[in-house]
Design a protein around this motif. Structure first.
Motif, mmCIF file in Angstrom:
data_model
loop_
_atom_site.group_PDB
_atom_site.id
_atom_site.type_symbol
_atom_site.label_atom_id
_atom_site.label_comp_id
_atom_site.label_asym_id
_atom_site.label_seq_id
_atom_site.Cartn_x
_atom_site.Cartn_y
_atom_site.Cartn_z
ATOM 1 N N ALA A 5 42.381 65.812 110.539
ATOM 2 C CA ALA A 5 41.836 64.550 110.037
ATOM 3 C C ALA A 5 40.318 64.530 110.041
ATOM 4 O O ALA A 5 39.690 63.983 109.123
ATOM 5 C CB ALA A 5 42.381 63.392 110.868
ATOM 6 N N GLU A 6 39.699 65.098 111.055
ATOM 7 C CA GLU A 6 38.232 65.080 111.137
ATOM 8 C C GLU A 6 37.606 65.828 109.970
ATOM 9 O O GLU A 6 36.583 65.409 109.436
ATOM 10 C CB GLU A 6 37.774 65.679 112.476
ATOM 11 N N ALA A 7 38.231 66.918 109.550
ATOM 12 C CA ALA A 7 37.723 67.653 108.384
ATOM 13 C C ALA A 7 37.880 66.816 107.123
ATOM 14 O O ALA A 7 37.001 66.816 106.254
ATOM 15 C CB ALA A 7 38.443 68.994 108.239
ATOM 16 N N ALA A 8 38.982 66.075 107.016
ATOM 17 C CA ALA A 8 39.184 65.214 105.849
ATOM 18 C C ALA A 8 38.137 64.106 105.812
ATOM 19 O O ALA A 8 37.567 63.809 104.756
ATOM 20 C CB ALA A 8 40.597 64.625 105.866
ATOM 21 N N LEU A 9 37.857 63.491 106.963
ATOM 22 C CA LEU A 9 36.824 62.454 107.019
ATOM 23 C C LEU A 9 35.460 63.014 106.630
ATOM 24 O O LEU A 9 34.731 62.410 105.834
ATOM 25 C CB LEU A 9 36.754 61.843 108.422
ATOM 26 N N GLU A 46 39.973 60.354 97.851
ATOM 27 C CA GLU A 46 41.102 61.273 98.096
ATOM 28 C C GLU A 46 41.051 61.819 99.526
ATOM 29 O O GLU A 46 42.055 61.825 100.244
ATOM 30 C CB GLU A 46 41.056 62.414 97.087
ATOM 31 N N ALA A 47 39.863 62.272 99.947
ATOM 32 C CA ALA A 47 39.714 62.818 101.305
ATOM 33 C C ALA A 47 39.903 61.723 102.351
ATOM 34 O O ALA A 47 40.569 61.927 103.378
ATOM 35 C CB ALA A 47 38.349 63.479 101.448
ATOM 36 N N TYR A 48 39.336 60.547 102.109
ATOM 37 C CA TYR A 48 39.494 59.440 103.059
ATOM 38 C C TYR A 48 40.960 59.003 103.154
ATOM 39 O O TYR A 48 41.444 58.665 104.247
ATOM 40 C CB TYR A 48 38.636 58.247 102.642
ATOM 41 N N GLY A 49 41.656 58.995 102.017
ATOM 42 C CA GLY A 49 43.070 58.637 102.034
ATOM 43 C C GLY A 49 43.872 59.600 102.898
ATOM 44 O O GLY A 49 44.743 59.187 103.672
ATOM 45 N N ARG A 50 43.541 60.860 102.786
ATOM 46 C CA ARG A 50 44.213 61.873 103.604
ATOM 47 C C ARG A 50 43.944 61.619 105.083
ATOM 48 O O ARG A 50 44.856 61.660 105.918
ATOM 49 C CB ARG A 50 43.705 63.253 103.191
ATOM 50 N N ALA A 51 42.682 61.345 105.424
ATOM 51 C CA ALA A 51 42.325 61.077 106.823
ATOM 52 C C ALA A 51 43.043 59.843 107.336
ATOM 53 O O ALA A 51 43.530 59.822 108.478
ATOM 54 C CB ALA A 51 40.814 60.910 106.944
ATOM 55 N N ALA A 52 43.122 58.808 106.505
ATOM 56 C CA ALA A 52 43.784 57.567 106.924
ATOM 57 C C ALA A 52 45.266 57.787 107.186
ATOM 58 O O ALA A 52 45.842 57.151 108.073
ATOM 59 C CB ALA A 52 43.584 56.492 105.858
ATOM 60 N N ARG A 53 45.877 58.675 106.431
ATOM 61 C CA ARG A 53 47.306 58.970 106.645
ATOM 62 C C ARG A 53 47.517 59.850 107.881
ATOM 63 O O ARG A 53 48.597 59.826 108.473
ATOM 64 C CB ARG A 53 47.901 59.639 105.403
#
Length: 201
Positions: free
Chosen positions: A138-142, A159-166
């Protein structure tokens, strides 16, 4: 992980203890050949911990030249980054990634060092590589979201933030804050709508 040779281990211990004999021991170590990567790393870490950044950087550079493993390069990079030497840290993380292409940590830290240096494209590539190796990071996605946002790619950022949120409970709050407060961003008055948009991203 190998242990440093005795003179290096002794010098690092003297440095950490604040023993006056450390100066002579350090002089003796600096006169030695650059073959003991663990020894130079131990000295560099001890000197960095004491705030002696120039001497630490010399020892860490020698550790990198003698490095036989990705671990040595990673640890040297972390110490160099802590000293504020972003370019040297980045080179160390790149060395670690080259020595161990499956190292998620090396890719992530390479991204952080590139971001420190203002190389947004390099940071994005490294974070994307870390996520390819570990899709649950998640940290890499954020961080990828913040980099894409700084590049002006708001679709890619969402897109990246959505991944981190999930991936993590606090991912949505951190993404929402970044997306709405940075100089390049979006104003969302309805956080429910933002959450739904990130869920679809």
């Amino acid at each position: 992980m190998a242990r440093p040779e005795a003179p290096f281990a002794r010098c690092a211990a003297l440095l950490r203890a604040g023993d006056p004999a450390a100066s002579g021991a350090l002089r003796d170590c600096l006169a030695r050949p650059a073959g003991d990567a663990e020894g130079w790393l131990a000295l560099g870490e001890a000197l960095a911990g004491l705030g002696r950044s120039e001497a630490a950087a010399v020892c860490l550079a020698r550790a990198l030249r003698a490095a036989a493993s990705a671990d040595v390069a990673l640890r040297a990079g972390v110490a160099l980054r802590g000293l504020g030497r972003a370019g040297e840290a980045r080179a160390a993380f790149a060395e670690a990634a080259a020595r161990d292409p499956a190292s998620v940590r090396a890719r992530f830290l390479l991204g952080a060092a590139a971001q420190d240096a203002g190389d947004l494209a390099g940071a994005a590539a490294a974070y994307a590589a870390a996520l390819q190796l570990d899709p649950g990071l998640a940290e890499a996605a954020l961080n990828l979201g913040t980099v894409r946002q700084a590049q002006g790619d708001l679709d890619g950022a969402r897109e990246a933030y959505g991944r981190a949120a999930r991936l993590r409970p606090d991912g949505f709050a951190r993404a929402a804050q970044a997306l709405t407060t940075e100089s390049i961003g979006e104003l969302w008055l309805d956080l429910g709508a933002l959450r739904r948009a990130l869920d679809r991203a």
